[in-house]
Design an enzyme around this catalytic site. Sequence first.
Site, PDB file in Angstrom:
ATOM      1  CB  SER A 105      -0.902  -0.092   1.310  1.00  0.00           C
ATOM      2  OG  SER A 105      -1.581   1.049   1.565  1.00  0.00           O
ATOM      3  CE1 TYR A 111      -5.042  -1.525   5.282  1.00  0.00           C
ATOM      4  CE2 TYR A 111      -4.148   0.842   4.852  1.00  0.00           C
ATOM      5  CZ  TYR A 111      -4.481  -0.539   4.468  1.00  0.00           C
ATOM      6  OH  TYR A 111      -4.551  -0.805   3.159  1.00  0.00           O
TER       7      TYR A 111
END
Length: 279
Positions: A145, A158
């Site tokens: 990511s 996260y």
Amino acid sequence: MSWLDNRVVLVTGGASGLGRAVVRRFVEEGASVGILDVSADGLADLSDEFGDSVVTSTGDVTRLSDNEDAVERTVDAFGKLDVFVGNAGVFDDNVTIAELPDDDEAIADSFRDLFEINVLGYLLGAKAALPELVETNGRMVFTASGASFEPDGGGSLYVPSKHAIAGIVRQLAFELSPSVSVNAVAPGYVPTNLSGIESLEREEGGVLDESEFDPSVHPAGIVPTPADYTGAYVLLASEENSRPMTGTIVRADLGRNVRGIGNVSGRALEFVTDGVDTA
């Protein structure tokens, strides 16, 4: 001839969102695809859409036995395994550390729920796939990511979990070379609703939908679709087209890394991009 002709791939979290787009693109590129996901309904839809090009396994990526079963079903159906794609993940709805529950057990549950899927799930999938990949000099491709490199791509759970994926890619590339190549794709904004974690009472994940995304804040200037990111997965899954690559994370982040971080210090301070001053 397509890039993945005669390749066999296993994708985790392939029944929805980015994972589903990856499965569709891989089939279009000539691959046979195994899919591991918790959603039996989503897997049934994939079977209806792609028929004999896919084989599905309903299971939990946080269980080694479920990952091993998915590998076995894929190999039984297609005869081998060339590529493992670790993709299953959940989101924390941008929860800040101040917003985490004021309770030891609740914080531990939230941490465990997210890290078991986002980090442990990748390791278990890699471990289950490894014996077959050694046989084919195969490849691992993980979904990293933009949050694997920078803050503000998620919350206080996260973002660290996605930083961990960068470590997994580098360590496994080091450990498994030269038998198995290990790389990742780091998407930026993906217009799909990641699942949340029940312990945070944020089951919907909270990812921005397309109507709320402002493309002008990124140099690429587009509103991407999940399909827009799939070419990078095809590249890394193709031995002929990415043979020199291992330990590499392809940053498909709409140019965020060029622009820099737009919000810091509690997401309140904005950089002035003309170079005159900062607020």
